[in-house]
Design a protein around this motif. Structure first.
Motif, PDB file in Angstrom:
ATOM      1  N   LEU B 334      -4.621  -1.312  -1.336  1.00  0.00           N
ATOM      2  CA  LEU B 334      -4.489  -0.327   0.090  1.00  0.00           C
ATOM      3  C   LEU B 334      -5.163  -0.900   1.270  1.00  0.00           C
ATOM      4  O   LEU B 334      -6.314  -1.275   0.913  1.00  0.00           O
ATOM      5  N   CYS B 336      -5.476   0.813   4.269  1.00  0.00           N
ATOM      6  CA  CYS B 336      -4.993   2.273   5.140  1.00  0.00           C
ATOM      7  C   CYS B 336      -6.817   2.583   6.422  1.00  0.00           C
ATOM      8  O   CYS B 336      -7.306   2.133   6.390  1.00  0.00           O
ATOM      9  N   VAL B 344      -2.219   8.384   2.087  1.00  0.00           N
ATOM     10  CA  VAL B 344      -1.923   7.624   1.514  1.00  0.00           C
ATOM     11  C   VAL B 344      -0.436   8.465   0.759  1.00  0.00           C
ATOM     12  O   VAL B 344      -0.566   7.594  -0.356  1.00  0.00           O
ATOM     13  N   VAL B 347       2.520   6.414   0.238  1.00  0.00           N
ATOM     14  CA  VAL B 347       2.692   5.069  -0.604  1.00  0.00           C
ATOM     15  C   VAL B 347       3.043   5.404  -2.459  1.00  0.00           C
ATOM     16  O   VAL B 347       3.851   5.452  -3.155  1.00  0.00           O
TER      17      VAL B 347
END
Lengths: 360, 360
Positions: B334, B336, B344, B347
Motif C-alpha cells: 500500500l 497512501c 484505504v 481499496v
C-alpha cells in the motif's frame, strides 16, 4: 564533398556494428543492480535491452560482425544473454572509462580482423519503436561513412524540448536524411530547448555513430593519443599477457566521452536525421512515459492520477498520491515521484554509504 | 445523587470486563484481512491490540471475569491469542451487529453467571499509553456504576480538535474525575471541534463504559427490546440448540451502536474524564502519528518529509514524495497519502468488486 544523392552503402561483408554495453544503470534501481545493469534487464518486455539491440542490428550487419563492449563484471551475463554470438565478439573492459576508450578498443579490434571496414556504434540500452526505419537510417549512415573520411552521427528529430539531451545544430543539407553538422550543443535549459525544437534545425544527439575504422582511429590518434597509445601497446602483447596489459592500460587512460573528446573537435561531421521512435530510457520516468506493460500483478489506484507501477507479482494499491512511480522487487521497493526519477541515484549512493551492499 | 466523594469500588469478585473484539478492520489493509482484523494484529509491538487490551485489564478484573465478544470467524484466532482465558469467556457473534447487540449478549451472559455484577466494556483495538492511569480511571467508573443505577462513560481529555470522534459535553462536576453528561455530540466540523477543545468542557467519546449488569439490561429492554428479546429467547434454549437459535436471532436484530441506541436516550449518564494517552488507532495515519516502531527492514528516504514506512523486511526507498505511508506485506503493498488513510477502505471495496478474494 558536394554529393546530391546518398552514396551506395558498403557491402555487407564490410559492415560492422559495435554495441556499447558498459552502463552501470543505477537509475533503474532497485531492478538494476551492480551485476545486473539496465541494458541486461528485460525493461521493455521479455528480452533485455541488449538482446533487443542486437536483434535490431541483424539484417543490417552479419551477427559475426557485431561486437559487444562491456565491463568485465558483466561479460559472463552478456554471453548468457547472447549465446549465438561468437565469444570473441564480446570485448570486456577492466574499468569503465566512458565511450571514447570503449570505441577505441572496438575500432582496434575491427581493424585487426577486417581492415577497411565501416561500423556503426550504438548504445545497448535504448528503446526504438520502428526497427525498420532504424536500420534504414543506420544504413544511410554507413553509406556516408564508407564514402567519406568523416564521422557520421545519428540525430533524432526532437519530440519535445528535452533538457536532458545534447543537441546537434544542422548545417547545409546533403541528400536523403543527411546534412552537415554545424555544431554540437550541450544540454540546454528549458527556454533554449524550446527554441531548438521550434526552429526545426536541431536534433537530439543519440550517441549513435558510423565511421570507417580508419577514420575513427585517425581521429582518436590525433585528438586522444592518451587513449589509443596505451590500448595499442596492450593489444600488441601476446594473447596470454593481454588481459593484464589491458588492465594496466585502462588504469592509465582517462575517462572521456567520444562526443566531448572527438566529435566536438572534428572538422567535418555529418548527421543523419533519424525518426524511428527513439528513447534512451534514461530513468523510471522515461520508461513510464513509454507506457510499457512493465508490471506483473494487480494494481489498485484510488485517486492516483499519473501513478505508474512496475510490479513484481504482488498487488500494489496507491491511494491519494499522484504522479508516483512504484517499483517492486523481491528485496526492495522504490516509491518515487515521476519528476524525481533522476534522484534514484541518491538512493544507491546512500545504500553505498550505509554499506548495504546486498541491495546494490 | 449529590455525592461529594467517589464511592467505594465494587469488590473484585463483582468486577467484570467485556472486550468488544468485533471489528473487521478494513482500514488497516493490507496488514488487516478478513480473517485477521486490526485487533488481532501486533500493531504496536509484538502483541496484538487484543492481547494488550486484556493484559491491561488484569489487576483491575480477575482474568476469569474478562469476556471477549468477537465474530465467529475470529473466535479460534482469539482463543489462540488468549490461551489462558477460559474458552467459555469468548462469546462469538454469528453476524456483526455493532455494539448494542454485542453488549446485550455480554450483559446477559454476565447476569447468568454473576447476578449483581458491575462491568466495564472496552474496545479491543485501542492504544493506551498509561495503563496504570487507565485502570485507575476504569476503577472510578466501576465505583460510580456500582453505586448508582446509571451508565458511566469514559471521556478522553481531547489532545486536538479531532473531527473523527464524537464528543461528550460535561455537566455538573461530581467528584474525582467524574461529572454528569450534559450531552453527546456527533462528530463536529473543524470549527466546532476547535471550540469544543478550547472550551475545556468537552471530552472525546472513547466508546468505553461501566454499568451494573442490571442497569444496562434495563436500559436495553426499555430502549432496544428488538435487540434483547430475540437474544433472551435464544439464550433460553438448551445449550445444543443455542448456536442455531443465536444465528436466527442475529438475523433479525438490527445493527445499532450502544451510543446511538442507548446512551443518547438515557436520562442519567455520568462521565469519568480519562487522561491516559488514548488513541483509537483508527487508520494507518493514526498509527503513524503514534510513531511506533512498526517497521522491519531498512528505509531510505530522499526528500521524503513525513513519510512513514511499515516495512516487512524488504528495503523501502522513498524519493521526492512527502507525507506518504508505505505498508509492505508478503502479497500486497500500500502506498497512501497520510491525509487519505481513511480511503484505504476504498481499496478493500475495489478488491471485493474485482473478486480478488485472496487479498481480503
Amino acid at each position: 564533398m558536394g554529393r546530391v544523392s546518398v552514396p551506395r552503402p558498403p557491402r555487407s561483408a564490410d559492415r560492422w556494428a559495435v554495441v556499447m554495453a558498459g552502463g552501470s544503470g543505477t537509475r533503474f534501481w532497485p531492478r538494476s543492480r551492480r551485476l545486473l545493469p539496465k541494458q541486461l534487464l528485460p525493461v521493455l518486455g521479455s528480452r533485455s535491452l541488449l538482446q533487443e539491440t542486437v536483434e535490431r542490428l541483424r539484417g543490417l550487419v552479419p551477427p559475426s560482425q557485431i561486437l559487444i563492449v562491456t565491463h568485465q563484471d558483466h561479460a559472463s551475463a552478456v554471453r548468457r544473454q547472447l549465446p549465438t554470438l561468437p565469444r570473441r565478439n564480446i570485448l570486456s573492459e577492466p574499468i569503465a572509462r566512458n565511450t571514447a576508450p570503449c570505441l577505441a578498443l572496438a575500432a582496434l579490434e575491427i581493424e585487426r580482423r577486417a581492415p577497411g571496414a565501416t561500423f556503426v556504434s550504438v548504445p545497448a540500452d535504448h528503446a526504438i519503436a520502428d526497427a525498420r526505419e532504424f536500420r534504414a537510417t543506420l544504413l544511410e549512415a554507413l553509406a556516408w561513412a564508407a564514402a567519406e573520411p568523416v564521422a557520421v552521427t545519428i540525430g533524432i528529430r526532437p519530440a519535445a524540448p528535452e533538457t536532458g539531451y545534447g543537441y546537434i545544430q544542422l548545417g547545409s543539407r546533403l541528400a536523403g536524411r543527411t546534412a552537415r553538422v554545424r555544431a554540437f550543443v550541450e544540454k540546454p535549459n528549458a527556454a533554449r530547448a524550446r527554441k531548438f525544437v521550434s526552429s526545426g534545425t536541431y536534433l537530439w544527439n543519440s550517441g549513435m555513430f558510423a565511421w570507417r575504422t580508419a577514420t575513427i582511429l585517425e581521429l582518436l590518434d590525433r585528438l586522444l593519443p592518451q587513449v589509443t597509445q596505451p590500448l595499442r601497446a596492450a593489444l600488441a602483447k601476446p594473447a596470454r599477457a593481454r588481459p593484464r596489459a589491458l588492465e594496466r592500460a585502462y588504469g592509465r587512460i582517462p575517462s572521456i566521452s567520444i562526443d566531448y573528446g572527438v566529435l566536438e573537435h572534428a572538422r567535418d561531421v555529418l548527421v543523419v536525421a533519424g525518426d524511428f521512435g527513439w528513447s534512451d530510457v534514461g530513468s523510471w520516468a522515461a520508461l513510464a512515459a513509454l507506457e510499457v506493460a512493465g508490471s506483473r500483478g494487480h494494481v489498485v489506484p484510488v485517486d492516483a492520477k499519473g501513478a505508474v507501477v512496475f510490479g513484481n507479482g504482488r498487488l500494489v494499491a496507491v491511494v491519494g498520491v499522484e504522479d508516483v512511480i512504484v517499483v517492486d522487487t523481491p528485496d526492495a521497493i522504490l516509491v518515487c515521484h515521476r519528476d524525481r526519477a533522476q534522484d534514484v541515484r541518491q538512493v544507491v549512493d546512500e545504500l553505498t554509504r550505509r554499506g548495504l551492499a546486498s541491495y546494490l
